[in-house]
Design a protein around this motif. Structure first.
Motif, PDB file in Angstrom:
ATOM      1  N   GLY A   2       0.791  -1.215   0.000  1.00 32.87           N
ATOM      2  CA  GLY A   2       0.000   0.000   0.000  1.00 32.87           C
ATOM      3  C   GLY A   2       0.825   1.267   0.000  1.00 32.87           C
ATOM      4  N   MET A   3       2.108   1.172  -0.292  1.00 31.68           N
ATOM      5  CA  MET A   3       2.938   2.363  -0.329  1.00 31.68           C
ATOM      6  C   MET A   3       2.591   3.214  -1.545  1.00 31.68           C
ATOM      7  N   ALA A   4       2.784   4.533  -1.396  1.00 33.15           N
ATOM      8  CA  ALA A   4       2.555   5.439  -2.526  1.00 33.15           C
ATOM      9  C   ALA A   4       3.779   5.382  -3.437  1.00 33.15           C
ATOM     10  N   ASP A   5       3.906   4.281  -4.186  1.00 35.57           N
ATOM     11  CA  ASP A   5       5.088   4.056  -5.011  1.00 35.57           C
ATOM     12  C   ASP A   5       4.998   4.759  -6.363  1.00 35.57           C
ATOM     13  N   HIS A   6       3.795   5.105  -6.806  1.00 35.55           N
ATOM     14  CA  HIS A   6       3.608   5.704  -8.120  1.00 35.55           C
ATOM     15  C   HIS A   6       2.641   6.869  -7.970  1.00 35.55           C
ATOM     16  N   VAL A   7       3.158   8.063  -8.132  1.00 28.40           N
ATOM     17  CA  VAL A   7       2.397   9.264  -7.799  1.00 28.40           C
ATOM     18  C   VAL A   7       2.402  10.233  -8.979  1.00 28.40           C
ATOM     19  N   VAL A   8       1.261  10.876  -9.212  1.00 28.08           N
ATOM     20  CA  VAL A   8       1.161  11.937 -10.200  1.00 28.08           C
ATOM     21  C   VAL A   8       1.166  13.270  -9.457  1.00 28.08           C
ATOM     22  N   VAL A   9       2.072  14.156  -9.835  1.00 27.92           N
ATOM     23  CA  VAL A   9       2.116  15.504  -9.254  1.00 27.92           C
ATOM     24  C   VAL A   9       1.790  16.494 -10.362  1.00 27.92           C
ATOM     25  N   ALA A  50       7.468  16.397  -5.318  1.00 29.53           N
ATOM     26  CA  ALA A  50       7.907  15.421  -6.316  1.00 29.53           C
ATOM     27  C   ALA A  50       9.324  14.924  -6.037  1.00 29.53           C
ATOM     28  N   LEU A  51      10.223  15.833  -5.724  1.00 28.33           N
ATOM     29  CA  LEU A  51      11.611  15.431  -5.468  1.00 28.33           C
ATOM     30  C   LEU A  51      11.736  14.616  -4.188  1.00 28.33           C
ATOM     31  N   GLU A  52      10.949  14.962  -3.179  1.00 25.88           N
ATOM     32  CA  GLU A  52      10.991  14.182  -1.937  1.00 25.88           C
ATOM     33  C   GLU A  52      10.456  12.777  -2.181  1.00 25.88           C
ATOM     34  N   LEU A  53       9.402  12.666  -2.990  1.00 27.21           N
ATOM     35  CA  LEU A  53       8.881  11.346  -3.342  1.00 27.21           C
ATOM     36  C   LEU A  53       9.926  10.536  -4.107  1.00 27.21           C
TER      37      LEU A  53
END
Length: 229
Positions: free
Chosen positions: A14-21, A32-35
């Motif tokens: 359930g980790m936020a491994d793929h995120v749209v910013v 975005a850079l922290e992710l």
């Protein structure tokens, strides 16, 4: 055009491994850079050429596109995303329209930046799951750090805070269980860092020393006052 469907699906943890910013201004760039630093794949979208060019080699993908257009978001696969951050700050209209489109896709986790209280209220009213007020929250955090001379401070909501500070004289040199910190001071010490530089869970047998650092939780006023005891 890059499509989010080409990225891996989120893992079972359930980790936020793929995120749209969406929106690569200062706030969006920072998120975005922290992710990326934590190992996530990030698709960054901005209507401007310069932000996309600046972030192109720093994100998994960076795309120049108008996020207020439903067909564009669908082409990028945003309709299949599980985590989206709308970080648009220069246009409330674009922020609201983009957020509304993302919500219409049924995205389960939508975070959106608010640039004013009114903006934040509207984002909440249309159903955004997490509304962030970066300037207000940073201002409040700095005020607490300054006023109480704390090392770090995170407001948890509900009138509670997580505080990083030094132990007061009243709790130094005796096992925590003998001091009855929660009963006497209204806070809970959860971790400590000694001269070895390692954080450790605090137990009833923990003895704090002068120069240690501690993490504690409790009502904001009590957490701020604790290190002055």
């Amino acid at each position: 055009m890059v499509n989010l469907r080409s990225l891996r699906k989120p893992d079972s943890a359930g980790m936020a491994d793929h995120v749209v910013v969406i929106g690569l201004g200062r706030f969006g760039e920072s998120v975005a850079l922290e992710l990326m630093a934590t190992g996530a794949d990030v698709l960054g979208i901005d209507i401007g050429e310069d932000p996309v060019a600046r972030m192109n080699a720093r994100l998994t993908h960076a795309v120049q596109a108008d996020a207020t257009r439903e067909e564009v978001l669908r082409q990028l696969g945003v309709d299949e995303a599980e985590y989206v951050v709308v970080a648009i700050g220069d246009s409330i209209e674009a922020s609201l329209l983009t957020s509304s489109l993302v919500l219409s896709f049924g995205v389960p986790q939508l975070w959106a930046k608010a640039v004013s209280d009114a903006h934040g209220r509207i984002l909440e009213q249309i159903g955004v799951h997490h509304v962030v007020h970066p300037e207000r929250e940073i201002g409040r955090r700095v005020a607490h750090l300054l006023r109480a001379r704390l090392q770090d401070y995170i407001e948890l909501g509900g009138g509670y805070a997580l505080v990083r500070t030094t132990p007061p004289a009243a709790v130094i040199g005796r096992p925590i269980r003998e001091i009855h910190v929660r009963r006497n001071f209204g806070v809970t010490v959860i971790a400590s860092k000694g001269s070895d530089g390692d954080w450790k869970d605090v137990t009833g047998d923990t003895v704090l020393a002068d120069g240690d650092e501690i993490l504690l939780t409790g009502p904001i006023a009590k957490a701020e006052r604790f290190h002055l005891k």
